[in-house]
Motif scaffolding. Structure first.
Motif, PDB file in Angstrom:
ATOM      1  N   PRO A 178      -2.602   1.844   0.276  1.00  0.00           N
ATOM      2  CA  PRO A 178      -2.186   0.775   1.181  1.00  0.00           C
ATOM      3  C   PRO A 178      -3.341  -0.183   1.440  1.00  0.00           C
ATOM      4  CG  PRO A 178      -2.453   2.861   2.352  1.00  0.00           C
ATOM      5  CD  PRO A 178      -2.547   3.173   0.902  1.00  0.00           C
ATOM      6  N   ASN A 183       0.081  -3.208  -0.914  1.00  0.00           N
ATOM      7  CA  ASN A 183      -0.659  -2.151  -1.598  1.00  0.00           C
ATOM      8  C   ASN A 183      -1.713  -2.775  -2.511  1.00  0.00           C
ATOM      9  OD1 ASN A 183       0.976  -0.033  -0.488  1.00  0.00           O
ATOM     10  ND2 ASN A 183       2.564  -0.565  -1.983  1.00  0.00           N
ATOM     11  N   GLY A 294      -0.492   6.525  -4.164  1.00  0.00           N
ATOM     12  CA  GLY A 294      -0.471   7.027  -2.793  1.00  0.00           C
ATOM     13  C   GLY A 294      -1.708   7.822  -2.437  1.00  0.00           C
ATOM     14  N   PRO A 321      -4.488  11.782   0.522  1.00  0.00           N
ATOM     15  CA  PRO A 321      -3.164  11.180   0.361  1.00  0.00           C
ATOM     16  C   PRO A 321      -2.939  10.067   1.394  1.00  0.00           C
ATOM     17  CG  PRO A 321      -3.027  13.577   0.328  1.00  0.00           C
ATOM     18  CD  PRO A 321      -4.406  13.238   0.777  1.00  0.00           C
ATOM     19  N   ALA A 322      -2.158   9.080   1.004  1.00  0.00           N
ATOM     20  CA  ALA A 322      -1.845   7.963   1.905  1.00  0.00           C
ATOM     21  C   ALA A 322      -0.448   7.439   1.562  1.00  0.00           C
ATOM     22  CB  ALA A 322      -2.886   6.854   1.777  1.00  0.00           C
ATOM     23  N   SER A 323       0.285   7.049   2.577  1.00  0.00           N
ATOM     24  CA  SER A 323       1.636   6.507   2.385  1.00  0.00           C
ATOM     25  C   SER A 323       1.551   5.033   2.007  1.00  0.00           C
ATOM     26  CB  SER A 323       2.470   6.674   3.663  1.00  0.00           C
ATOM     27  OG  SER A 323       2.576   8.047   4.007  1.00  0.00           O
ATOM     28  N   LEU A 324       2.228   4.665   0.923  1.00  0.00           N
ATOM     29  CA  LEU A 324       2.195   3.288   0.465  1.00  0.00           C
ATOM     30  C   LEU A 324       3.109   2.415   1.293  1.00  0.00           C
ATOM     31  CD1 LEU A 324       2.260   3.893  -3.400  1.00  0.00           C
ATOM     32  CD2 LEU A 324       0.277   3.392  -1.962  1.00  0.00           C
ATOM     33  N   ASN A 325       2.751   1.145   1.400  1.00  0.00           N
ATOM     34  CA  ASN A 325       3.588   0.169   2.076  1.00  0.00           C
ATOM     35  C   ASN A 325       4.789  -0.168   1.197  1.00  0.00           C
ATOM     36  OD1 ASN A 325       1.908  -0.144   4.415  1.00  0.00           O
ATOM     37  ND2 ASN A 325       0.506  -1.375   3.146  1.00  0.00           N
ATOM     38  N   THR A 326       5.933  -0.347   1.841  1.00  0.00           N
ATOM     39  CA  THR A 326       7.153  -0.666   1.086  1.00  0.00           C
ATOM     40  C   THR A 326       7.578  -2.094   1.384  1.00  0.00           C
ATOM     41  OG1 THR A 326       8.468   0.235   2.918  1.00  0.00           O
ATOM     42  CG2 THR A 326       7.914   1.715   1.098  1.00  0.00           C
TER      43      THR A 326
END
Length: 326
Positions: A178, A183, A294, A321-326
Motif C-alpha cells: 500500500p 498501491n 501484499g 504482510p500488508a493489506s493492499l488498497n482496492t
C-alpha cells in the motif's frame, strides 16, 4: 520546372517502431523463464560461433575476477611456468647449473625449480649460476619474461585497485505494498561500503512478453516511473517506489498475468563514486517469481544506538504482510 513531390507522412507502424522502448535486448527473445539480467548484474547472454581469440579477453577477465580466483590463477601460472623452465634446465643438463650441492639432499628438479623462480623474479641469490651457452640463453630468456610479467602484474594490480566497484545491495524481493491511497511497486537498496556515492539516478523498466493478433509473441519494454529517481546523497537505505496509478503498465496486472507474460523488472543505477570521482553503474533485475503481493518492508533504523543514525544492513530483506488498497 520539375514538379515538387509532396512528402509522405510516416505510417503509424513506422512511427510506433521508432518510438518503441528497447534496452538493447530486442523483441525476439521470447523464451519463458529466462532472465535478461542475472542476479550478479551480468547479462544472461552467451555468444556462440565466435573465434577463440575474439571471445577471450584475459586482461578484462583478470580485472573483474574475484580476488580468490585472481590469486589462484596468478599462483598457478607462476608455478607452471617455473616447472616448464625447470624441465628445460634438466633437459640441458643439471651440471650446467653451477653451485648445486648434494649437501642439502634436494632432488635436482627442485634445485632447478627454485633457480628458475629466482631468475624469473630477478632475485638472483648467487648460489647457483648458469654455465654454458644454452643454460645462459634459457636463463636470459626467463629473465626477460620475468620483467615483462612483473610489468603486466603491476598494471593488473593498479587496474584492480583503481577501479571503483560499488557494493549496492538489493532487497531479496520486490513487493507490491500500500502506498498513499493506492498501491506501489517497491524495492530497497543500500550501499554496503564506506565510500560515498553521490548523484544517484535510477531507471526501472518492465520487460514482458506480448502476444500479437497473429499469435506470435514479442518482448516489449515499458518504463516504470518512480516516485523519486534521483538523490544527491546515499548514506542510508533507499526504498524506491513505482506508484501503480491508472497510467501505470501495472494498473491491471495480477500475479497470474505477470507470470503468463514472463515479467522481469530491470533496474539500472548510475552514480558517482566520491572517492575516485568516477561514474559507476549497477544492473539488477527481479523476476516475477520474486514479486510479493501484499507485503511492506520493515524499518531498518536501529533506535537502540544513541547519538548516531544506525541502519541495520541485515534487515534489508525483512517485510511483513500488508493489506493492499482496492
Amino acid at each position: 520546372m520539375a514538379k515538387k513531390i509532396p512528402s509522405r507522412s510516416k505510417s503509424s507502424m513506422l512511427t510506433q517502431e521508432e518510438n518503441r522502448k528497447d534496452l538493447g535486448f530486442g523483441t525476439k527473445i521470447t523464451s519463458e523463464r529466462v532472465r535478461l539480467i542475472n542476479k550478479d548484474g551480468t547479462f544472461n547472454v552467451r555468444r556462440v560461433g565466435d573465434s577463440f581469440l575474439n571471445s577471450v579477453n584475459w586482461y578484462h577477465r583478470l580485472i573483474i575476477l574475484g580476488w580468490r580466483k585472481f590469486f589462484g590463477i596468478i599462483f598457478l601460472f607462476y608455478f607452471l611456468l617455473n616447472i616448464v623452465f625447470a624441465c628445460l634446465y634438466l633437459f640441458i643438463g643439471i651440471e650446467y647449473l653451477e653451485g648445486i650441492s648434494n649437501e642439502h639432499q634436494q632432488p635436482a628438479f627442485w634445485e632447478a625449480f627454485f633457480f628458475s623462480a629466482q631468475t624469473l623474479t630477478t632475485v638472483g641469490y648467487g648460489r647457483i649460476s648458469p654455465t654454458g651457452f644454452w643454460a645462459n640463453s634459457v636463463a636470459g630468456l626467463e629473465a626477460l619474461i620475468g620483467l615483462l610479467l612483473i610489468a603486466l602484474a603491476t598494471g593488473l594490480f593498479y587496474g584492480r585497485f583503481s577501479r571503483s566497484v560499488p557494493r549496492i545491495r538489493f532487497s531479496k524481493n520486490i513487493v507490491v505494498a500500500p502506498y498513499l491511497d493506492i498501491n506501489g511497486l517497491m524495492f530497497r537498496i543500500i550501499h554496503e561500503r564506506d565510500n560515498e556515492l553521490i548523484d544517484l539516478d535510477v531507471e526501472m523498466t518492465l520487460s514482458c512478453l506480448d502476444t500479437l493478433p497473429s499469435g506470435a509473441k514479442i518482448r516489449k519494454y515499458y518504463p516504470l516511473d518512480l516516485e523519486r529517481d534521483h538523490v544527491n546523497f546515499f548514506p542510508l537505505n533507499w526504498t524506491l517506489v513505482h506508484p501503480i496509478t491508472e497510467d501505470s503498465p501495472l494498473a491491471n496486472a495480477t500475479e497470474k498475468s505477470l507470470a503468463d507474460a514472463d515479467a522481469e523488472f530491470l533496474i539500472m543505477i548510475r552514480a558517482i563514486d566520491e572517492t575516485f570521482m568516477q561514474q559507476v553503474h549497477v544492473r539488477f533485475s527481479y523476476h516475477y517469481e520474486e514479486l510479493l503481493w501484499g507485503a511492506k518492508f520493515e524499518p531498518m533504523f536501529d533506535t537502540s544506538v544513541q547519538g548516531d543514525i544506525a541502519v541495520r544492513v541485515s534487515d534489508i530483506d525483512r517485510y511483513q504482510p500488508a493489506s493492499l488498497n482496492t
